[in-house]
Enzyme design. Structure first.
Site, PDB file in Angstrom:
ATOM      1  N   ASP A  80     136.429  88.192 -15.617  1.00 45.16           N
ATOM      2  CA  ASP A  80     135.184  88.515 -15.205  1.00 45.16           C
ATOM      3  C   ASP A  80     134.016  87.670 -14.877  1.00 45.16           C
ATOM      4  O   ASP A  80     134.296  86.465 -14.879  1.00 45.16           O
ATOM      5  CB  ASP A  80     134.541  89.203 -16.612  1.00 45.16           C
ATOM      6  CG  ASP A  80     134.412  88.165 -17.674  1.00 45.16           C
ATOM      7  OD1 ASP A  80     135.281  87.534 -17.832  1.00 45.16           O
ATOM      8  OD2 ASP A  80     133.438  88.417 -18.548  1.00 45.16           O
ATOM      9  N   GLU A 146     134.739  87.240 -20.907  1.00 47.42           N
ATOM     10  CA  GLU A 146     134.115  86.063 -21.271  1.00 47.42           C
ATOM     11  C   GLU A 146     132.732  85.841 -21.244  1.00 47.42           C
ATOM     12  O   GLU A 146     131.966  85.455 -22.194  1.00 47.42           O
ATOM     13  CB  GLU A 146     134.729  84.825 -20.765  1.00 47.42           C
ATOM     14  CG  GLU A 146     134.330  83.223 -21.241  1.00 47.42           C
ATOM     15  CD  GLU A 146     133.198  82.877 -20.665  1.00 47.42           C
ATOM     16  OE1 GLU A 146     132.386  81.830 -21.460  1.00 47.42           O
ATOM     17  OE2 GLU A 146     132.322  83.440 -19.448  1.00 47.42           O
TER      18      GLU A 146
HETATM   19  C1  FME Z   1     127.537  84.884 -27.006  1.00 48.03           C
HETATM   20  S1  FME Z   1     128.736  83.929 -26.027  1.00 48.03           S
HETATM   21  C2  FME Z   1     128.141  83.829 -24.599  1.00 48.03           C
HETATM   22  C3  FME Z   1     128.964  83.248 -23.740  1.00 48.03           C
HETATM   23  C4  FME Z   1     128.420  82.986 -22.291  1.00 48.03           C
HETATM   24  N1  FME Z   1     129.456  82.213 -21.387  1.00 48.03           N
HETATM   25  C5  FME Z   1     129.084  82.035 -20.205  1.00 48.03           C
HETATM   26  O1  FME Z   1     128.103  82.186 -19.361  1.00 48.03           O
HETATM   27  C6  FME Z   1     127.081  82.099 -22.485  1.00 48.03           C
HETATM   28  O2  FME Z   1     126.046  82.624 -22.571  1.00 48.03           O
HETATM   29  O3  FME Z   1     127.184  80.775 -22.440  1.00 48.03           O
HETATM   30 ZN    ZN Z   2     132.786  81.015 -16.807  1.00 44.03          ZN
HETATM   31 ZN    ZN Z   3     129.585  82.340 -16.421  1.00 43.40          ZN
END
Ligand code: FME
Ligand code: ZN
Ligand code: ZN
Length: 414
Positions: A80, A146
């Site tokens: 994603d 993710e």
């Molecule tokens: C609640 S986990 C969130 C995961 C997310 N990952 C990428 O951007 C982030 O905000 O870092």
């Molecule tokens: Zn990423």
């Molecule tokens: Zn990201």
């Protein structure tokens, strides 16, 4: 470019054209591209589901090793992407346009992280062509969700029987671009919390000056948080700390006012107001200290402020320790990885804490070492930004880097 290299860039573009951005990622389209691609390289493929609706496939690609008793190597990538505001891009975000003058391929996901599976697979193609056979089994996981926290993706996968059966010894996952010619590597992610502060206060005429209005109370909170934020950010600006080594607290939404048919009522002071913060802490930071600050300085009850602090994901590993991967002699995988980068002619930066959060945390939580690494040097950091791009030459060099890395990791005998 050789014919192979042109094909490799074309495959990258093809994957980027599949719209896997939220809020409705085309996981089926991605699977229809990735599974036959992996099969054509002789890899075993499997599709796992961790939701009853079965609309969020997790793809598992396997290159069996000659010694299945050895723990395996896992290469991870999320399918994603975050959304894109197409109007603000110079090239459409799902066209994967390659600028012939610069070689830049523009697309949502070009850096984060749709380069990875194509690089993993093309590296395996190269290794097979060279007659290399791995001792350890190499798995590639292509996971959903993710970007929205991994709840129906890696979080459930890591807890599954299927994951246990892989007997993973070490994982590589996404990292971040590097504006200089060294590659960056990440040994930890920051911990994510959500903070919501609500203010109550006396309502009244928009013209009246009085103490204790809700928005007035909320502004006291914002000011207190801003002071703390400036101090943390100051250490980053001064170069004393890396961006992952401080606590960040950024307001991400605000809610207040009395709606009217044309917008908001302008001459009433509302009796409620709210702000949401994205709060991130280094893995060893003391959340109790933040909780005290919150209670005493940011949202004191005497200012009619209340709060909710919500943890997202684990804060310690299964042994109760802070979640990070060692980058010293205590972790033999580290030196194997480091040497592989050197043998590929690359240089590594000092290992960093990633300021954002990835699926690596679910693996590190289990006590399995994991590093964040995306071989993108001399590249501006454009994840989640407009006009995200990756240069074709950088992408192709990454394939070569992974050839060295996969060869070394899968041959490593402890
Ligand atoms: C609640 S986990 C969130 C995961 C997310 N990952 C990428 O951007 C982030 O905000 O870092
Ligand atoms: Zn990423
Ligand atoms: Zn990201």
């Amino acid at each position: 470019f050789t014919e192979l290299e042109s094909d490799q860039v074309a495959r990258f573009q093809e994957y980027l054209r599949i719209r896997t951005a939220h809020p409705s990622p085309d996981y089926a389209g991605a699977a229809a591209f990735l599974l036959p691609y992996a099969a054509s390289l002789g890899l075993r493929t499997a599709t796992l589901h961790f939701t009853p609706c079965r609309t969020k496939p997790l793809l598992l690609l396997t290159w069996p090793g000659s010694d299945p008793s050895l723990p395996s190597v896992l290469l991870n990538s999320h399918i994603d992407s975050v959304p894109a505001e197409a109007e603000r891009w110079s090239h459409p975000p799902f066209a994967a346009h390659r600028d012939p003058a610069t070689g830049r391929v523009y697309a949502r996901g070009a850096q984060d992280d749709k380069c990875l599976p194509v690089q993993y697979l093309e590296a395996i193609r190269g290794l097979r062509a060279a007659g290399f056979a791995p001792a350890r089994t190499v798995h590639i996981s292509l996971v959903p969700d993710e970007e929205i926290g991994g709840v129906d993706g890696f979080e459930k996968f890591a807890q599954s029987e299927e994951f246990r059966a892989l007997n993973v010894g070490f994982m590589l996952d996404e990292g971040q671009a590097s504006p200089t010619d060294v590659f960056r590597v990440f040994y930890a992610d920051r911990l994510v919390w959500r903070l919501i502060v609500k203010a109550a206060g006396a309502p009244g005429h928009g013209s009246r000056m009085f103490d204790g209005a809700a928005v007035d109370n909320l502004m006291d909170c914002l000011e207190a948080v801003a002071g703390f934020r400036e101090a943390q950010f100051g250490m980053v600006k001064a170069g004393e700390r890396g961006p992952g080594e401080v606590v960040s607290v950024n307001p991400v939404y605000m809610k207040a006012g009395i709606p009217s048919p044309t917008g908001f009522v302008m001459n009433m002071q509302p009796s409620e107001a709210e702000v949401g913060f994205d709060l991130r802490l280094p893995p060893t930071a003391d959340i109790e200290q933040i909780k005290r600050r919150l209670k005493e300085e940011w949202a004191p009850a005497h200012k009619n402020l209340t709060y909710e602090l919500i943890r997202k994901g684990p804060v310690t590993d299964v042994a109760g320790r802070p979640i990070f991967t060692a980058t010293d002699e205590s972790n033999p995988w580290w030196s194997v990885f480091e040497q592989a980068i050197t043998s590929a002619g690359g240089k590594l930066s000092k290992p960093e804490i990633l300021s954002s959060t990835t699926d690596s945390r679910f693996v590190r939580q289990l006590g399995i070492p994991a590093l964040g690494f995306s071989p993108m040097s001399n590249t501006p950091i454009l994840l989640h930004d407009n006009n995200e791009f990756l240069e074709d030459k950088v992408f192709l060099r990454g394939i070569k880097v992974y050839e060295h890395v996969i060869r070394a990791l899968s041959s490593f005998k402890a």
